[in-house]
Design an enzyme around this catalytic site. Structure first.
Site, short mmCIF file in Angstrom:
data_model
loop_
_atom_site.label_atom_id
_atom_site.label_comp_id
_atom_site.label_asym_id
_atom_site.label_seq_id
_atom_site.Cartn_x
_atom_site.Cartn_y
_atom_site.Cartn_z
N CYS A 72 -51.96 -100.77 7.42
CA CYS A 72 -50.79 -101.60 7.66
C CYS A 72 -50.43 -102.30 6.36
O CYS A 72 -51.25 -103.05 5.82
CB CYS A 72 -51.13 -102.63 8.74
SG CYS A 72 -49.83 -103.82 9.07
N CYS A 186 -43.98 -98.94 5.25
CA CYS A 186 -44.57 -99.42 6.51
C CYS A 186 -45.12 -98.19 7.19
O CYS A 186 -44.44 -97.15 7.24
CB CYS A 186 -43.52 -100.10 7.37
SG CYS A 186 -44.04 -100.39 9.09
N1 DGL Z 1 -47.32 -100.74 10.34
C1 DGL Z 1 -47.17 -101.96 9.69
C2 DGL Z 1 -46.96 -101.89 8.22
O1 DGL Z 1 -47.36 -100.94 7.60
C3 DGL Z 1 -46.57 -103.14 10.30
C4 DGL Z 1 -45.70 -103.29 11.22
C5 DGL Z 1 -45.43 -104.55 11.96
O2 DGL Z 1 -46.24 -104.89 12.80
O3 DGL Z 1 -44.37 -105.12 11.71
O4 DGL Z 1 -46.38 -102.77 7.64
#
Ligand code: DGL
Length: 262
Positions: A72, A186
Site C-alpha cells: 500500500c 496506488c
Molecule cells: N492501495 C492503497 C495504496 O496503494 C491505498 C488505498 C486506500 O486505502 O486509499 O495507496
C-alpha cells in the site's frame, strides 16, 4: 516463522501479491485486507499509522511473519519509517510510486502520477519528486473515490472515475506536449488498468511496482537467510471485514484460489 505477511487497506495489494507469488513460488503468504477501515487514502497520517500498527501487530502475533510487504503506497508513506524503527529485526518492503522508472521510460518528458491524496501530500512523495523528476514535467492526479469504488465492485463508479481521472492525467500521445507515461501510484489501480486504458491510446505506458517489489522481497529474504527454496507455497487470506467477500475479490481480480480464515 515461515510466512511472509502482505497487507493493504483492501484488495489493492492483491496486485502486488500476484507478483510476489510469481517471484517466490515456494513461500507461504498471509494477506491481510483492512477493509473494515478502508480506504486509507483520504484520511490522514494519524489514522493510517494507527491501522498499520494494528495490522502488523496482528500479523506478528498470529502468524509470526518472517518478513512484511506493505502493499500500500499510502501506508508506506505514512508509516514505514515507524515500522522499521519498531521492528528492526523484521525485513520490511514498502511501495512508492514508480516515478524513477516512469521518467526513465518517458520519451516526451511528461509523466502523470495517479495516487491517493495521502500519498501525493506526503513528504516521501515530495522527496521522490525532488530526487527523480529531473527536468520532466510531473503532474500529480489525486484519484479520490476510486479505491472506494473498486472495494465496492461499483462498476459504474469505476468507469466514471477512470474517465474523469484519465482526463486530468492527459492529454496523451507522442507529441512534445503529451503525457506518454502514467504511474499507477496506488496498488488498487492496476486492478482497473483496462478501464483506465480505454481513455488513452494503446501506446500509453502504465508503470506499477509489483514486479520490482517482489524482486526486492526476494533480495531481503535471501540476505536475512529466510528464503524458502522448496515447498508448494500457500496463501491465507484474512481481513478486518468480510473474508468471504475478500475471497470473491481475489478470484474476481486475479483468479487466485486460496484458503481463508477469520
Ligand atoms: N492501495 C492503497 C495504496 O496503494 C491505498 C488505498 C486506500 O486505502 O486509499 O495507496
Amino acid at each position: 516463522m515461515n510466512t511472509v505477511g502482505v497487507f493493504d487497506s483492501g484488495v489493492g495489494g492483491l496486485s502486488v501479491l500476484a507478483a510476489l507469488r510469481a517471484e517466490l513460488p515456494h513461500e507461504n503468504f498471509v494477506y491481510f485486507a483492512d477493509t473494515a477501515y478502508a480506504p486509507y487514502g483520504e484520511r490522514g497520517d494519524a489514522y493510517v499509522i494507527e491501522r498499520t500498527r494494528a495490522v502488523v501487530d496482528h500479523l506478528l502475533r498470529e502468524h509470526g511473519i518472517k518478513a512484511l510487504v506493505v502493499a500500500c503506497n499510502t501506508a508506506t508513506t505514512a508509516a514505514i519509517h515507524l515500522l522499521r524503527a519498531e521492528h528492526p529485526a523484521l525485513p520490511i518492503v514498502g511501495l512508492e510510486p514508480g516515478l524513477k522508472p516512469a521518467v526513465a521510460a518517458s520519451r516526451t518528458g511528461h509523466v502523470s502520477v495517479m495516487a491517493t491524496r495521502g500519498t501525493l501530500a506526503s513528504a516521501k512523495y515530495a522527496n521522490l519528486r525532488a530526487s527523480f523528476a529531473g527536468s520532466a514535467d510531473v503532474r500529480s492526479v489525486p484519484c479520490d473515490g476510486l479505491v472506494k469504488a473498486i472495494e465496492g465492485f461499483d462498476t459504474a463508479g469505476i468507469a466514471e472515475l477512470c474517465e474523469r481521472y484519465m482526463k486530468e492525467a492527459g492529454p496523451f500521445g507522442d507529441g512534445p506536449d503529451d503525457v506518454d507515461t502514467v504511474v499507477l501510484g496506488c496498488t488498487h489501480y492496476p486492478l482497473v488498468k483496462d478501464q483506465l486504458g480505454r481513455h488513452a491510446p494503446a501506446t500509453l505506458r502504465f508503470i506499477d511496482t509489483g514486479v520490482p517489489v517482489a524482486q526486492q522481497t526476494r533480495r531481503l529474504l535471501t540476505s536475512a537467510g529466510r528464503l524458502a527454496d522448496s515447498g508448494d507455497g500457500s496463501l491465507l487470506l484474512q481481513g478486518s471485514g468480510d473474508v468471504a467477500w475478500l475471497e470473491a475479490a481475489a478470484s474476481r481480480w486475479l483468479g487466485l484460489s486460496t484458503t481463508t480464515a477469520d
